[in-house]
Design an enzyme around this catalytic site. Structure first.
Site, short mmCIF file in Angstrom:
data_model
loop_
_atom_site.label_atom_id
_atom_site.label_comp_id
_atom_site.label_asym_id
_atom_site.label_seq_id
_atom_site.Cartn_x
_atom_site.Cartn_y
_atom_site.Cartn_z
N SER A 98 44.37 33.05 37.55
CA SER A 98 43.99 32.57 38.86
C SER A 98 45.07 31.64 39.44
CB SER A 98 42.63 31.86 38.75
OG SER A 98 42.05 31.68 40.02
N ARG A 154 31.43 24.13 45.60
CA ARG A 154 31.48 24.79 44.30
C ARG A 154 30.58 26.02 44.27
NH1 ARG A 154 34.56 25.89 40.00
NH2 ARG A 154 33.40 25.91 38.05
N ASP A 177 36.82 42.08 39.57
CA ASP A 177 37.28 40.84 40.18
C ASP A 177 37.55 41.10 41.67
OD1 ASP A 177 38.59 38.55 41.03
OD2 ASP A 177 39.99 38.48 39.34
N HIS A 222 35.93 37.68 38.40
CA HIS A 222 37.13 36.86 38.25
C HIS A 222 37.08 35.99 36.99
CE1 HIS A 222 40.70 34.76 39.46
NE2 HIS A 222 40.09 33.61 39.58
N ASP A 223 35.88 35.49 36.67
CA ASP A 223 35.73 34.61 35.51
C ASP A 223 36.09 35.28 34.19
OD1 ASP A 223 35.17 32.12 36.45
OD2 ASP A 223 32.99 32.31 36.34
#
Lengths: 216, 395
Positions: free
Chosen positions: B169, B239, B335, B368-369
């Protein structure tokens, strides 16, 4: 010129990929090489050790990419149809397309791309004109399935088969020339150089061609 | 300039975090007026400091140093316990003994980014000129500025070049910046789940987050720490919005679906009826405990500004012209924050530049994580790449 007389020196080439051994003998020392459809990277690894090439690869399968990267090779997950366009003109001394052309969507376009990005290309193809294949088609009326081409028609990745003679015609069409060529029999032995095209087309299980863009 | 490890103070939670901004539990390198940091914004930062952790031993020839770059809300605690949260390191599946980045073989460095809030100079740090926290008086920083700070640290540690720079990232953006700006100091580079420029979609999500922070009355034009408050609600919303982009639709569906939280029927109100709401609220509130709101503005802005091609006449391949660095680029199928096409753009530019580049798209439903999680395929490829590079370097 390439040395086309050397015998097989690759110790671990599977029987169905005998063309690798022959292709290996056509690669000059220290060349910058792109292997399109490099599989697990066996050929590139051998060429890096034996010919000190700067080896790069493109491979579709995740397993092939994993194995290639673990060998220390630079391999991109991708395919010949989509990814060749990103390479600059003349970026490689040699581009290898081994037993892959028949699986591409646009073989003609791929062949043109090979000769754009490489000063030379080595292309090996399974010969659909071989007598064993012809006989299955004509005697039994079935789509051919052989040891080298083990897929049934409905699940084969090979969507664009051609014969050695078909391929030679295509090379003419794209204004390239064959600077060396030979056919291999079922055991990977070269057929006699003096044999005529019709003989190769009938008895060669694989054709191996060294191509260059025709100079004007 | 001095190099000290501060004793861990007794406080926990928020007080602990505020303490970390100036006096981190990790190592910290402090640079005085003799070593200013010249920023892209045209401003010279001095004095400044960078907080970092190290793992493993530097070998005699100093050829085994690895720099791990962290993502937006990460920190230097890549493989050791975070002093604020008490949680294990954020990449302890990748960095450690016998792991892909093997601390038995490599000397691993991870530093808090410039603009961060865990001990490297950032908006929550004390501005030595005023004795108050920097707040918005800190110049806006960029990915290139973060990397300049890391270069100063590597120089300070006496390390001539890095065997490997790796990160996912925003960490991957730093990897690309390192390889582009200091090609002779990077032997191998692993940019993962990243992009050579931040997409409009990502800028949009981060702008929502920044607006949420700035709309919170407790933000107080960025001077909330002077007043002893925090824009907790605004930062939590930021967040929550960003966190959605780190997951995939399929993982949201399988993890939460439309299941209700602690109730049998809809509540006909705006409590968190659904599990996904409860989950996001939890993500938001725990994040506020460990992160500074102004840091979130600065670091997300740095990502927005990143555009490596624009820095090279619009041609990304020019950023890597003549590079000898070997690259391993990876992306994940689900992602959508940093989709595979962003990685392919990098790979195609590297190929056009004649670089040694490997690329794999990893099958994963975790969005993405995934780069932070247990993804055996990613770990296998990273291990193969690193081992082969180590053989090539003779370490």
């Amino acid at each position: 010129m390439f040395d086309t007389t050397g015998g097989s020196r690759i110790p671990t080439v599977p029987a169905s990929r005998v063309d690798l051994a022959v292709v290996g003998d056509l690669v000059p020392e220290g060349a910058r090489v792109l292997d399109v459809g490099c599989g697990d990277g066996a050929l590139l690894e051998w060429l890096e050790a034996a010919k000190h090439i700067d080896g790069h690869g493109i491979e579709l399968s995740q397993a092939g990419v994993n194995a290639s990267v673990a060998r220390g090779l630079s391999v991109i997950q991708g395919d010949a149809d989509a990814d060749l366009r990103t390479y600059p003109d003349g970026g490689f001394d040699l581009v290898i397309l081994s037993q892959t052309l028949q699986a591409t969507n646009r073989p003609r376009h791929v062949l043109e791309e090979l000769l754009r990005i490489g000063r030379r290309a080595i292309v090996s193809i399974p010969n659909f004109g071989h007598w064993r294949i012809r006989s299955q088609f004509f005697l039994w009326g079935r789509m051919p399935v052989t040891e080298d081409l083990p897929y049934s028609w409905y699940d084969t990745p090979n969507i664009h088969f051609c014969t050695i003679r078909d391929f030679v015609e295509l090379v003419k069409e794209i204004d390239a020339e064959i600077v060396a060529s030979f056919a291999l029999d079922a055991r990977g032995r070269k057929l006699s150089f003096k044999a005529p095209w019709w003989f190769w087309n009938l008895f060669g299980e694989q054709g191996v061609f060294v191509l260059e863009k025709r100079r004007r | 300039m001095d190099d000290t490890t501060a004793p861990t103070p007794p406080e926990t939670g928020e007080a602990q975090r505020l303490h970390q901004a100036d006096a981190p539990s990790s190592r910290v390198a402090r640079f005085g007026d003799d070593r200013p940091l010249v920023l892209d914004a045209g401003i010279t930062l001095s004095p400044w400091q960078i907080a970092y952790e190290t793992y493993g031993e530097l070998n005699a020839t100093k050829s085994n140093a690895v720099l791990v770059c962290h993502a937006l809300t990460g920190d230097q605690y890549v493989a050791s316990t975070n002093p604020v949260t008490g949680k294990p390191g954020w990449w302890d599946l990748v960095v450690g003994p016998g792991l892909p980045i093997d601390t038995d073989r490599f000397f691993v460095i991870c530093a808090n980014v410039l603009g961060g809030c865990m001990g490297t100079t950032g908006p929550a740090s004390t501005n030595p000129a005023t004795g108050r926290v920097w707040g918005l008086d800190l110049p806006v920083v960029t990915i290139a500025d973060m990397v300049r700070a890391q270069v100063a640290l590597i120089d300070h540690l006496g390390i001539p070049d890095l065997f490997l720079v790796a990160g996912g990232s925003m960490g991957g953006m730093q990897v690309l910046q390192w390889a582009s700006a200091w090609p002779d100091r990077v032997f191998a580079a692993a940019p993962i789940a990243t992009a050579a420029s931040h997409s409009a979609q990502n800028i949009a999500f981060y702008e929502v987050g920044r607006q949420a922070v700035m709309a919170d009355p407790d933000w107080r034009e960025g001077r909330y720490l002077d007043a002893g408050v925090q824009p907790r609600k605004g930062l939590a919303v930021a967040r929550m919005a960003a966190h959605i982009t780190y997951m995939s639709e399929v993982s949201l569906h399988s993890k939460f679906g439309r299941r209700l939280q602690n109730r049998e029927a809809l509540g006909y109100g705006f409590d968190g009826d659904f599990q996904i709401e409860s989950y996001l609220r939890h993500q938001g509130s725990t994040f506020v405990d460990r992160f500074d709101a102004n840091s979130y503005l600065y670091v997300s802005r740095a990502m927005d500004y990143f555009d490596l091609a624009a820095d090279h006449g619009g041609v990304l391949a020019e950023a890597f012209r003549g590079t000898k660095t070997r690259f391993c680029v990876m992306s994940f199928t689900t992602d959508w924050a940093f989709p595979t096409r962003d990685s392919r753009t990098i790979v195609h530019a590297l190929a056009a530049a004649g670089a040694k580049v490997s690329f794999a798209e990893i099958e994963s439903d975790r969005g993405h994580d995934a780069f932070l999680l247990d993804e055996p395929e990613m770990h296998a490829i990273l291990t193969g790449f690193i081992d082969a590079a180590a053989r090539a370097r003779g370490i």
